[in-house]
Design a protein around this motif. Structure first.
Motif, short mmCIF file in Angstrom:
data_model
loop_
_atom_site.label_atom_id
_atom_site.label_comp_id
_atom_site.label_asym_id
_atom_site.label_seq_id
_atom_site.Cartn_x
_atom_site.Cartn_y
_atom_site.Cartn_z
N ALA A 398 0.83 -1.21 0.00
CA ALA A 398 0.00 0.00 0.00
C ALA A 398 0.87 1.26 0.00
CB ALA A 398 -0.92 -0.01 1.22
N VAL A 399 1.96 1.23 0.74
CA VAL A 399 2.88 2.38 0.81
C VAL A 399 3.46 2.68 -0.56
CG1 VAL A 399 5.15 3.09 1.65
CG2 VAL A 399 3.46 2.16 3.25
N TRP A 400 3.96 1.66 -1.24
CA TRP A 400 4.59 1.86 -2.55
C TRP A 400 3.56 2.17 -3.64
CZ3 TRP A 400 9.36 3.12 -2.78
CH2 TRP A 400 10.26 2.67 -1.81
N GLU A 401 2.36 1.60 -3.54
CA GLU A 401 1.31 1.94 -4.50
C GLU A 401 0.91 3.41 -4.38
OE1 GLU A 401 -1.99 -0.76 -4.21
OE2 GLU A 401 -1.11 -2.12 -5.69
N SER A 402 0.83 3.90 -3.15
CA SER A 402 0.48 5.30 -2.96
C SER A 402 1.58 6.21 -3.53
CB SER A 402 0.27 5.60 -1.47
OG SER A 402 1.47 5.46 -0.74
N PHE A 403 2.83 5.79 -3.42
CA PHE A 403 3.94 6.54 -4.00
C PHE A 403 3.83 6.58 -5.52
CE2 PHE A 403 8.20 6.32 -5.99
CZ PHE A 403 8.65 7.58 -5.67
N LEU A 404 3.51 5.44 -6.14
CA LEU A 404 3.35 5.38 -7.59
C LEU A 404 2.23 6.30 -8.07
CD1 LEU A 404 3.76 1.56 -8.32
CD2 LEU A 404 5.33 3.40 -8.96
N LEU A 405 1.14 6.30 -7.34
CA LEU A 405 0.00 7.16 -7.69
C LEU A 405 0.39 8.63 -7.59
CD1 LEU A 405 -2.94 5.27 -5.94
CD2 LEU A 405 -2.59 5.53 -8.40
N SER A 406 1.16 8.96 -6.57
CA SER A 406 1.56 10.36 -6.38
C SER A 406 2.53 10.84 -7.47
CB SER A 406 2.23 10.53 -5.00
OG SER A 406 3.51 9.93 -4.98
N GLN A 407 3.25 9.90 -8.08
CA GLN A 407 4.23 10.26 -9.11
C GLN A 407 3.71 10.09 -10.53
OE1 GLN A 407 7.27 11.59 -8.23
NE2 GLN A 407 6.25 11.54 -6.22
N ARG A 408 2.48 9.58 -10.64
CA ARG A 408 1.93 9.35 -11.97
C ARG A 408 1.67 10.67 -12.69
NH1 ARG A 408 -2.91 5.38 -12.04
NH2 ARG A 408 -1.18 3.96 -11.57
N VAL A 409 2.12 10.79 -13.96
CA VAL A 409 1.93 12.00 -14.77
C VAL A 409 0.73 11.79 -15.69
CG1 VAL A 409 2.96 13.56 -16.47
CG2 VAL A 409 4.40 12.49 -14.70
N GLU A 410 -0.28 12.64 -15.54
CA GLU A 410 -1.46 12.53 -16.39
C GLU A 410 -1.13 12.95 -17.82
OE1 GLU A 410 -4.19 11.21 -15.55
OE2 GLU A 410 -3.69 10.97 -13.41
N PRO A 411 -1.83 12.37 -18.83
CA PRO A 411 -1.55 12.72 -20.24
C PRO A 411 -1.62 14.21 -20.52
CG PRO A 411 -2.98 10.81 -20.12
CD PRO A 411 -2.84 11.31 -18.72
N GLY A 412 -2.62 14.93 -19.96
CA GLY A 412 -2.77 16.38 -20.17
C GLY A 412 -1.57 17.13 -19.63
N GLU A 413 -1.08 16.73 -18.48
CA GLU A 413 0.07 17.40 -17.88
C GLU A 413 1.31 17.18 -18.73
OE1 GLU A 413 0.52 16.06 -13.93
OE2 GLU A 413 -1.43 16.76 -13.25
N GLN A 414 1.42 15.94 -19.28
CA GLN A 414 2.59 15.63 -20.11
C GLN A 414 2.61 16.49 -21.37
OE1 GLN A 414 2.99 11.50 -20.99
NE2 GLN A 414 4.98 11.73 -21.97
N ARG A 415 1.42 16.68 -22.07
CA ARG A 415 1.34 17.50 -23.28
C ARG A 415 1.68 18.96 -22.97
NH1 ARG A 415 -3.20 14.29 -24.44
NH2 ARG A 415 -4.59 15.93 -23.67
N ASP A 416 1.16 19.44 -21.80
CA ASP A 416 1.47 20.82 -21.39
C ASP A 416 2.97 21.02 -21.25
OD1 ASP A 416 -1.17 21.35 -21.43
OD2 ASP A 416 -1.45 21.17 -19.24
N GLY A 417 3.63 20.04 -20.71
CA GLY A 417 5.07 20.13 -20.53
C GLY A 417 5.79 20.15 -21.87
N GLU A 418 5.33 19.31 -22.82
CA GLU A 418 5.95 19.26 -24.13
C GLU A 418 5.74 20.59 -24.88
OE1 GLU A 418 4.16 15.88 -25.84
OE2 GLU A 418 5.44 14.42 -24.77
N ASP A 419 4.51 21.17 -24.79
CA ASP A 419 4.22 22.43 -25.45
C ASP A 419 5.10 23.54 -24.91
OD1 ASP A 419 2.34 21.12 -26.91
OD2 ASP A 419 0.62 21.77 -25.70
N ALA A 420 5.26 23.53 -23.60
CA ALA A 420 6.07 24.57 -22.97
C ALA A 420 7.51 24.50 -23.44
CB ALA A 420 6.01 24.45 -21.44
N SER A 421 7.97 23.29 -23.68
CA SER A 421 9.35 23.14 -24.17
C SER A 421 9.46 23.52 -25.63
CB SER A 421 9.82 21.70 -23.97
OG SER A 421 9.02 20.81 -24.73
#
Length: 421
Positions: A398-421
């Motif tokens: 449960a501890v490591w699953e919660s860490f994975l969820l907290s670090q997961r990058v949503e598709p919209g956030e990823q595109r925003d990052g690419e556009d900014a670059s």
């Protein structure tokens, strides 16, 4: 120096304990095909199984017990020549042969040894619960004292309560004296003298050397079982203790591992969040590991080691049974070869024949009882260990699953990052 009593956590005094001189990840709302609910987790299944068994066993024990014994309140006693521990033995009983319903006495380890030796002397082919080993604490670090005393206290408590539910040993006069007498010195002086005990030892050695002519098959089967059981339980005990040692070393590494990630995060701004997340996960998992190690040390190891000690008891019982039979065979052969004093010798042979029969019947009855108790004790320890292991791994998962969820990058956030670059 006159005798004095101090608390058992002794500050500044080195013991000489030569007492032989004296978050759940499976919380989904799922169901089976027939509509019945599915258990939340594997541990819930273990809990349900254990609960049903324990309730039944506890009810049976409560119905059968009429002597309740507690061993607690250890105290250190310091004299000019030794330091030893005295334990409070409190008894409550409904048995008519006791003059009172409650007793409270203080006993040291050698008193428990006296009781056990008397029970074995009176009932040589009954299986008397083992005591913790003889142990001398000389030159050891003070911090070990409390752990040693607590472990011994639990073992002594279990020893007396095992005897209290035995259908024969619990009615021993020696057991009653141990629980009720203010002092045992006068009772210890009673019994066979040194020369008498020496004579019995010599006869037992002679019979052992002579050997048996014909041991009954059922006792040969028992003997083979004891040897096989001893080999297996000793091996499991040693490996378990080695595993615990390795897990403690792993735990020590984990305690250094977490701060390292936290320190790294201070110098890596872009990685600070995941590094601190890993540090937190490692710290939380190390706490679960510590609890798991503690459980193994407090539950599984004592159960296994108790039956390691039992194997020595069983071997001694088998030897005593064989010695009784060997003595009978020797006298019977003497009767067949002798022409004089046959009447007196016949009486002795008849008495030994009765003794052999009583010894055999006592061992056969106690053997079944011991096997049932052993299987119940070992099974309970295994179930408890399985439950703790499942709980530990669920919590870490449960501890490591919660860490994975907290670090997961949503598709919209990823595109925003690419556009900014």
């Amino acid at each position: 120096m006159s005798g004095q009593t101090v608390p058992a956590d002794f500050s500044g005094h080195m013991l000489d304990l030569d007492e032989d001189d004296d978050l759940e990840v499976f919380s989904k709302n799922t169901s089976l095909a027939d509509g019945s609910p599915m258990p939340n987790s594997p541990s819930s299944m273990v809990n349900q199984y254990r609960l049903e068994e324990e309730e039944e066993e506890e009810q049976q024990d409560a119905d059968a017990k009429d002597i309740f014994i507690t061993v607690d309140s250890p105290e250190s006693h310091v004299t000019a020549i030794e330091t030893f521990i005295m334990y409070r033995v409190a008894t409550k009983t409904t048995r008519g042969e006791f003059d009172s319903s409650e007793y409270e006495v203080r006993r040291r380890y050698q008193d428990f040894l006296w009781l056990r030796s008397k029970l074995e002397e009176s009932h040589p082919t009954l299986i008397v619960h083992p005591l913790p080993e003889k142990f001398v604490m000389k030159g050891m670090v003070e911090r070990f004292n409390n752990d040693f005393i607590e472990t011994r206290k639990k073992a002594l408590h279990r020893f007396l309560n095992k005897i209290s539910v035995h259908p024969i040993l619990s009615y021993s006069q020696h057991f009653k004296v141990f629980l009720t007498a203010e002092e045992l010195l006068s009772h210890k002086k009673q019994g066979p003298g040194f020369l008498s005990r020496m004579g019995e030892t010599v006869r037992a050695m002679a019979n052992s050397v002579r050997g048996l002519r014909t041991r009954p098959v059922e006792f040969t089967v028992m003997q083979d079982y004891v040897e096989d059981f001893s080999s297996k339980i000793c091996s499991v005990d040693k490996v378990t203790q080695r595993i615990i040692k390795e897990q403690r070393e792993y735990f020590d590494e984990l305690k250094q591992y977490s701060p390292t990630y936290a320190q790294w995060a201070e110098s890596e701004e872009e990685l600070a969040a995941p590094l601190n997340g890993v540090a937190s996960c490692v710290e939380r998992c190390s706490k679960e590991s510590e609890e798991q190690i503690h459980h193994l040390s407090e539950v599984l190891v004592p159960a296994l080691h108790e039956y390691v000690l039992y194997t020595e008891t069983l071997k001694a019982v088998m030897r005593r049974r064989d010695n009784i039979q060997a003595e009978f065979e020797a006298k019977n052969e003497a009767l067949a070869s002798r022409r004089t004093d046959q009447e007196a010798l016949q009486d002795e042979v008849d008495g030994l024949a009765d003794r052999v029969e009583l010894a055999n019947n006592a061992l056969k009855g106690d053997w079944s009882r011991w096997q049932n108790g052993m299987r119940s004790d070992i099974k309970s320890a295994f179930l408890s260990t399985a439950e703790k292991n499942v709980d530990c791994y669920e919590q870490c998962l449960a501890v490591w699953e919660s860490f994975l969820l907290s670090q997961r990058v949503e598709p919209g956030e990823q595109r925003d990052g690419e556009d900014a670059s």
